[in-house]
Design a protein around this motif. Structure first.
Motif, PDB file in Angstrom:
ATOM      1  N   CYS A 103      -2.424   4.730  -0.259  1.00 34.21           N
ATOM      2  CA  CYS A 103      -2.907   3.349  -0.309  1.00 34.21           C
ATOM      3  C   CYS A 103      -1.887   2.413  -0.954  1.00 34.21           C
ATOM      4  O   CYS A 103      -1.984   1.192  -0.802  1.00 34.21           O
ATOM      5  CB  CYS A 103      -4.209   3.285  -1.094  1.00 34.21           C
ATOM      6  N   PHE A 104      -0.925   2.983  -1.658  1.00 35.59           N
ATOM      7  CA  PHE A 104       0.051   2.142  -2.368  1.00 35.59           C
ATOM      8  C   PHE A 104       1.282   1.954  -1.490  1.00 35.59           C
ATOM      9  O   PHE A 104       2.348   2.492  -1.779  1.00 35.59           O
ATOM     10  CB  PHE A 104       0.400   2.776  -3.707  1.00 35.59           C
ATOM     11  N   TYR A 105       1.130   1.194  -0.431  1.00 35.30           N
ATOM     12  CA  TYR A 105       2.200   1.044   0.551  1.00 35.30           C
ATOM     13  C   TYR A 105       2.896  -0.316   0.458  1.00 35.30           C
ATOM     14  O   TYR A 105       3.762  -0.613   1.256  1.00 35.30           O
ATOM     15  CB  TYR A 105       1.676   1.280   1.974  1.00 35.30           C
ATOM     16  N   ARG A 106       2.523  -1.111  -0.531  1.00 33.86           N
ATOM     17  CA  ARG A 106       3.169  -2.409  -0.708  1.00 33.86           C
ATOM     18  C   ARG A 106       3.950  -2.454  -2.018  1.00 33.86           C
ATOM     19  O   ARG A 106       3.443  -2.049  -3.071  1.00 33.86           O
ATOM     20  CB  ARG A 106       2.128  -3.527  -0.702  1.00 33.86           C
ATOM     21  N   ASP A 118       5.654   1.294   3.837  1.00 33.97           N
ATOM     22  CA  ASP A 118       5.322   2.600   4.427  1.00 33.97           C
ATOM     23  C   ASP A 118       4.720   2.415   5.808  1.00 33.97           C
ATOM     24  O   ASP A 118       3.942   1.484   6.039  1.00 33.97           O
ATOM     25  CB  ASP A 118       4.314   3.348   3.545  1.00 33.97           C
TER      26      ASP A 118
END
Lengths: 132, 132
Positions: A103-106, A118
């Protein structure tokens, strides 16, 4: 009825604590969700991540729709007893509902923009369409 | 006044979000604390982790007493925009106020006990006595 290890948790005023899921091999942080006492009890009992969905107000067996189950390897508790850390094997290598691994793609860039770094591994329409 | 990247965060009803600090080399999760908008702004500006202390109700420059500053390497945001992930260099290799590397030093054992599995690296009395 309630077990001591569950009563040691400092549940917040809504009876919840944040739970972090971390890939047991890579160490990557996959997601953060919430657990109530029942969710944590079942997570340990069933050996898979079970969260409390605040939006749906019900237990959420991670992967129940997507198949992206998180198999539990280890449960840890922090010094304040108010955050849970799950070391998990992420089936399908996708934790996020956007179809990404994490979920931490920013990432915050120097120009103060949150940049998506990602890639989507699988189209969410393919992931969730099965039950439609 | 407020910047767009800060307004994109979904602050909770107390104006806070959880922030996870992860060691940028080992991937170990060091701690979880809370940030308000000012804490996050200053974290990016000063390049070190700055949290909001809920117990003291003030900004908390991590390491201000202990010297265990967390130098910022990267900031990430999750898909719901309500959790921050900090990749940090942990000075002193101690993040926890107990003198341990990580706050997550207890593991749930098969007999359903939280067992302390990490050793204290430095006596907290030595860490915090300096300002007494």
């Amino acid at each position: 009825m309630s077990a001591q290890w569950l009563d040691q948790i400092k549940w917040d005023d809504q009876g919840l604590v944040p739970a972090i899921a971390q890939d047991y091999r890579t160490g990557r942080i996959l997601m953060v969700a919430w657990m109530n006492k029942e969710a944590l009890r079942l997570t340990a009992e069933e050996g898979r991540a079970i969260y409390w969905s605040r939006s749906r107000q019900r237990l959420w067996r991670k992967g129940e729709e997507s198949g992206h189950v998180q198999k539990l390897h280890e449960l840890r508790l922090d010094c304040d007893s108010d955050v849970i850390l799950l070391s998990v094997e992420q089936l399908g290598d996708i934790a996020c509902h956007t179809g990404r691994e994490s979920c931490f793609y920013r990432v915050l860039r120097d120009d103060k923009q949150w940049e998506v770094v990602d890639k989507v591994r699988r189209d969410p329409n393919d992931i969730y369409a099965k039950k439609a």
